[in-house]
Design a protein around this motif. Structure first.
Motif, PDB file in Angstrom:
ATOM      1  N   GLY A 117      29.486  32.949 -36.288  1.00 40.65           N
ATOM      2  CA  GLY A 117      29.890  33.589 -37.534  1.00 40.65           C
ATOM      3  C   GLY A 117      30.073  35.078 -37.397  1.00 40.65           C
ATOM      4  N   SER A 118      30.370  35.697 -38.524  1.00 39.76           N
ATOM      5  CA  SER A 118      30.580  37.147 -38.542  1.00 39.76           C
ATOM      6  C   SER A 118      29.547  37.810 -39.446  1.00 39.76           C
ATOM      7  N   LEU A 119      29.182  39.031 -39.057  1.00 40.27           N
ATOM      8  CA  LEU A 119      28.262  39.853 -39.834  1.00 40.27           C
ATOM      9  C   LEU A 119      28.903  41.227 -39.977  1.00 40.27           C
ATOM     10  N   VAL A 120      29.072  41.668 -41.215  1.00 32.97           N
ATOM     11  CA  VAL A 120      29.724  42.943 -41.491  1.00 32.97           C
ATOM     12  C   VAL A 120      28.789  43.848 -42.285  1.00 32.97           C
ATOM     13  N   ALA A 121      28.721  45.130 -41.895  1.00 32.84           N
ATOM     14  CA  ALA A 121      27.975  46.139 -42.659  1.00 32.84           C
ATOM     15  C   ALA A 121      28.907  47.322 -42.884  1.00 32.84           C
ATOM     16  N   SER A 122      28.965  47.810 -44.120  1.00 34.27           N
ATOM     17  CA  SER A 122      29.900  48.908 -44.404  1.00 34.27           C
ATOM     18  C   SER A 122      29.388  49.860 -45.470  1.00 34.27           C
ATOM     19  N   TRP A 123      29.641  51.142 -45.221  1.00 36.15           N
ATOM     20  CA  TRP A 123      29.399  52.178 -46.234  1.00 36.15           C
ATOM     21  C   TRP A 123      30.711  52.644 -46.865  1.00 36.15           C
ATOM     22  N   THR A 124      31.798  51.893 -46.652  1.00 36.84           N
ATOM     23  CA  THR A 124      33.087  52.353 -47.196  1.00 36.84           C
ATOM     24  C   THR A 124      33.709  51.323 -48.138  1.00 36.84           C
ATOM     25  N   TYR A 125      32.876  50.489 -48.764  1.00 38.64           N
ATOM     26  CA  TYR A 125      33.374  49.594 -49.817  1.00 38.64           C
ATOM     27  C   TYR A 125      33.370  50.415 -51.116  1.00 38.64           C
ATOM     28  N   TYR A 126      34.385  51.267 -51.242  1.00 37.10           N
ATOM     29  CA  TYR A 126      34.392  52.223 -52.360  1.00 37.10           C
ATOM     30  C   TYR A 126      34.669  51.550 -53.698  1.00 37.10           C
ATOM     31  N   LYS A 127      35.339  50.419 -53.665  1.00 36.80           N
ATOM     32  CA  LYS A 127      35.529  49.640 -54.897  1.00 36.80           C
ATOM     33  C   LYS A 127      35.087  48.222 -54.617  1.00 36.80           C
TER      34      LYS A 127
ATOM     35  N   LEU B  76      17.899  32.005 -43.189  1.00 39.90           N
ATOM     36  CA  LEU B  76      18.621  30.903 -43.847  1.00 39.90           C
ATOM     37  C   LEU B  76      18.844  29.739 -42.894  1.00 39.90           C
ATOM     38  N   LEU B  77      19.239  30.058 -41.651  1.00 41.65           N
ATOM     39  CA  LEU B  77      19.558  29.008 -40.691  1.00 41.65           C
ATOM     40  C   LEU B  77      18.333  28.501 -39.928  1.00 41.65           C
ATOM     41  N   ALA B  78      17.184  29.186 -40.106  1.00 42.31           N
ATOM     42  CA  ALA B  78      15.978  28.865 -39.322  1.00 42.31           C
ATOM     43  C   ALA B  78      16.350  28.790 -37.849  1.00 42.31           C
ATOM     44  N   ASP B  79      17.027  29.835 -37.392  1.00 47.31           N
ATOM     45  CA  ASP B  79      17.619  29.849 -36.060  1.00 47.31           C
ATOM     46  C   ASP B  79      17.602  31.289 -35.548  1.00 47.31           C
ATOM     47  N   GLU B  80      17.679  31.445 -34.240  1.00 48.76           N
ATOM     48  CA  GLU B  80      17.710  32.795 -33.667  1.00 48.76           C
ATOM     49  C   GLU B  80      19.099  33.118 -33.131  1.00 48.76           C
ATOM     50  N   VAL B  81      19.423  34.400 -33.106  1.00 51.08           N
ATOM     51  CA  VAL B  81      20.702  34.866 -32.576  1.00 51.08           C
ATOM     52  C   VAL B  81      20.642  34.830 -31.050  1.00 51.08           C
ATOM     53  N   ALA B  82      21.670  34.234 -30.434  1.00 48.91           N
ATOM     54  CA  ALA B  82      21.727  34.136 -28.974  1.00 48.91           C
ATOM     55  C   ALA B  82      22.634  35.210 -28.368  1.00 48.91           C
ATOM     56  N   GLN B  83      23.775  35.478 -29.040  1.00 47.39           N
ATOM     57  CA  GLN B  83      24.745  36.437 -28.489  1.00 47.39           C
ATOM     58  C   GLN B  83      25.389  37.264 -29.596  1.00 47.39           C
ATOM     59  N   VAL B  84      25.705  38.509 -29.262  1.00 47.44           N
ATOM     60  CA  VAL B  84      26.321  39.438 -30.215  1.00 47.44           C
ATOM     61  C   VAL B  84      27.463  40.192 -29.533  1.00 47.44           C
ATOM     62  N   ALA B  85      28.617  40.244 -30.206  1.00 46.44           N
ATOM     63  CA  ALA B  85      29.712  41.127 -29.793  1.00 46.44           C
ATOM     64  C   ALA B  85      30.079  41.955 -31.023  1.00 46.44           C
ATOM     65  N   ALA B  86      30.263  43.259 -30.851  1.00 47.53           N
ATOM     66  CA  ALA B  86      30.409  44.089 -32.056  1.00 47.53           C
ATOM     67  C   ALA B  86      31.302  45.297 -31.855  1.00 47.53           C
ATOM     68  N   PHE B  87      31.948  45.672 -32.958  1.00 50.33           N
ATOM     69  CA  PHE B  87      32.595  46.979 -33.094  1.00 50.33           C
ATOM     70  C   PHE B  87      31.758  47.769 -34.094  1.00 50.33           C
ATOM     71  N   VAL B  88      31.209  48.883 -33.675  1.00 54.51           N
ATOM     72  CA  VAL B  88      30.367  49.710 -34.549  1.00 54.51           C
ATOM     73  C   VAL B  88      30.882  51.138 -34.445  1.00 54.51           C
ATOM     74  N   GLY B  89      31.167  51.778 -35.577  1.00 55.88           N
ATOM     75  CA  GLY B  89      31.681  53.148 -35.481  1.00 55.88           C
ATOM     76  C   GLY B  89      31.667  53.890 -36.797  1.00 55.88           C
ATOM     77  N   THR B  90      32.158  55.124 -36.744  1.00 53.34           N
ATOM     78  CA  THR B  90      32.269  55.970 -37.933  1.00 53.34           C
ATOM     79  C   THR B  90      33.752  56.070 -38.267  1.00 53.34           C
ATOM     80  N   LEU B  91      34.157  55.403 -39.343  1.00 54.24           N
ATOM     81  CA  LEU B  91      35.572  55.318 -39.691  1.00 54.24           C
ATOM     82  C   LEU B  91      35.992  56.345 -40.743  1.00 54.24           C
ATOM     83  N   HIS B  92      35.050  56.726 -41.626  1.00 49.78           N
ATOM     84  CA  HIS B  92      35.519  57.512 -42.777  1.00 49.78           C
ATOM     85  C   HIS B  92      34.572  58.579 -43.283  1.00 49.78           C
ATOM     86  N   LYS B  93      33.279  58.431 -43.051  1.00 51.12           N
ATOM     87  CA  LYS B  93      32.332  59.431 -43.563  1.00 51.12           C
ATOM     88  C   LYS B  93      32.442  60.684 -42.688  1.00 51.12           C
TER      89      LYS B  93
END
Length: 339
Positions: free
Chosen positions: A233-243, A195-212
């Protein structure tokens, strides 16, 4: 002209809902082989569409002369099967994440080059009508530069989607190698780059297993991203959007904001600083519950017919994968990772 002979390796949900039906709808394709270690699954599709069933992809590649292969296996096999198919002279469409490591992805790209075949990655978000419309609006320049963004992809998890439910390979780290980030996050790293026709330069992240429970793959990730342009910006991925599944993206720009999939009726909304509001109904983004035509198969087949390298190439898949791998590295080290 004669039809493109296609084999599908892996007969789970993505093959069932997307690859196999979309090949069957394409008049330029003949489905000639189906492969799955659970032979009955392969036999089911062979009965439906013609062609032969195999439990081993190596056996299939020995027996069949195929023009193209869809790789719909668990993640840990993506590289192995893709390289074998390329070495057999077949064009390859591989599901995302294209590989488990950057080295694997590079080996896949190399195998395709060496054998003179195409490698495409199934990043379908680029082809969804709301994203296509948003890209067109961004390209028009009316919003100016993107300054900040948020993009997220969440649903209740693969147990409702996978043919094996809670027993799915998605939850076994040795087969999946990564969880929500490989399933959903990589879609969004690919989308934001495109979308941005741009590349990612830096990433900081919290990645874990919260509920499964009973799994050691990640079920949630929240990432901060800085693009080469400076946009953050922010990028979020989740397997716990139950509703309430979410696949929305909002981009705040110099001249206004563009909202994608935030409204039940209008898939793209542009709000300009001068007070103008534009609303577009362009068709829904496909969801696990509501499958729509993804466009991936047609894109792949068209590239083969026209002899044109796929737009969603192996190189593109690798760049999107590297963002996800950087997020895991950030979680492991507690550091901001530069790409």
């Amino acid at each position: 002209m004669s039809k493109i002979k296609v084999a599908v390796v892996g007969c789970g949900s993505i093959a069932k809902h997307r690859h196999i039906p979309e090949y069957s709808w394409n008049s330029n394709v003949e489905l000639v082989a189906f492969v799955d270690p659970v032979l009955e699954r392969a036999e089911h599709y062979a009965k439906l569409h013609g062609g032969k069933a195999y439990s081993s992809y190596t056996e299939m590649l020995k027996q069949e002369k195929v023009d193209a292969v869809s790789v719909c296996t668990p993640n840990f096999l993506h590289a192995e099967v893709s390289i074998a198919a390329a070495n057999a002279g077949a064009h390859v469409l591989v599901e995302k994440p294209m590989a488990s490591t950057a080295e694997e992805a590079e080996a896949m790209i190399e195998a395709a080059k060496k054998n003179g075949v195409f490698l495409m990655v199934g990043h379908n978000q680029r082809l969804m009508p709301p994203h296509v419309k948003a890209k067109e609006i961004l390209n028009s320049g009316k919003l100016g530069k993107v300054l900040t963004f948020r993009t997220s992809f969440g649903h209740p998890g693969p147990e409702g989607w996978s043919v094996d439910g809670r027993e799915s390979w998605f939850f076994r780290k040795e087969e999946a190698t990564m969880g929500a980030m490989g399933d959903l996050g990589v879609h969004k790293s690919d989308l934001i780059r495109w979308l941005l026709a741009d590349e990612v330069a830096q990433v900081a992240a919290f990645v874990g297993t919260l509920h499964k429970e009973g799994t050691d793959v990640d079920d949630n990730a929240t990432c901060l991203i800085r693009m080469k342009s400076g946009a953050t910006g922010s990028l979020v991925a989740s397997w716990t959007y139950y509703k309430g599944q979410d696949n929305s993206t909002v981009l705040w720009c110099e001249n206004g904001v563009i909202k994608i999939d935030t409204d039940p009726n209008d898939q793209v909304i542009v709000e300009l600083r001068d007070g103008t509001v534009e609303r577009y109904k362009v068709g829904q983004i496909a969801t696990n519950e509501k499958q729509t035509h993804s466009g991936v198969i047609d894109e792949f087949i068209t590239s083969i017919l026209e002899g044109q390298k796929p737009r969603i190439s192996g190189e593109e898949g690798l760049r999107s994968l590297q963002v996800i791998l950087a997020a895991f590295e950030s979680e492991a080290t507690g550091k901001i990772i530069s790409l």
